[in-house]
Structures are given as structure tokens and as C-alpha cells.
Design a protein around this motif. Structure first.
Motif: not given
Length: 110
Positions: A27, A58, A60-62, A64, A78, A86-89
Motif C-alpha cells: 500500500r 499499483y 491489486d486490491r482496493a 480506502h 471511490t 484511483a488508477s492505483r486502486n
């Protein structure tokens, strides 16, 4: 948006040139890439450092980024998150690097 101090662009670009040391937390790896790209765009630098686009920047998982884990906050983040994040989740508030201008609502006892 017009840059306030265009003469500072070379110094700002130089601060982003060196890739930060790799970290074990994916992250944070993604966050560093997002911050570098965001700052380059905010200060209208001539380019984003190439290291910011490495595949380990980047997720793999969102993710927040919020102390609140409810559906409403995830939905807000979101849609509010800047494209560089956002492009990197990575989903955060619309101005992720703003400084707090008001006193903390929490009291810390010594």
C-alpha cells in the motif's frame, strides 16, 4: 489553474527524481507512486518520474484510506479520489495532501 511560482518547478521536479527506498507494505509502495504523480500534476511539472509508474506502484486490491469502514465512506472515497490515486486502486478524499487548518478536536492528556 495557474502555477503561483513557476520558477520553482525545477526544484520541485528535482525533489521527485530519486525513487524512494522499497518498502514491504504494497500500500505504501502504491501511495508513493500516487503522491509523486499527483504532485507533478499539481505543480505542472514537465514530467512524472518514471519510477512512479513501476508495476509495484499499483495495488491489486482496493484500499480506502479512511478511519471509517462503512459503505457510505467507501462510496464517497471511490468517487472523490483524484485519478492519480484511483488508477492505483487507492481511494482517498479529493484533496489528499491538504494541510489541516483547524485545531484537533481530540484532547491529548499528558
Amino acid at each position: 489553474m495557474r502555477s503561483i511560482w513557476p520558477e520553482r518547478r525545477p526544484q520541485r521536479a528535482a525533489m521527485l527524481n530519486d525513487e524512494p527506498a522499497a518498502l514491504s507494505d504494497p500500500r505504501l509502495q502504491g501511495l508513493f507512486g500516487a503522491v509523486a504523480e499527483y504532485l507533478a500534476h499539481q505543480h505542472r511539472l514537465p514530467n512524472v518520474p518514471l519510477w512512479a509508474y513501476a508495476s509495484d506502484r499499483y495495488l491489486d486490491r482496493a484500499w480506502h484510506v479512511s478511519p471509517f469502514a462503512d459503505d457510505a465512506m467507501r462510496e464517497y472515497l471511490t468517487f472523490a479520489s483524484p485519478a492519480e490515486f484511483a488508477s492505483r486502486n487507492i481511494f482517498t478524499e479529493e484533496r489528499p495532501l491538504r494541510r489541516a487548518r483547524s485545531p484537533s478536536p481530540f484532547k491529548v492528556s499528558a
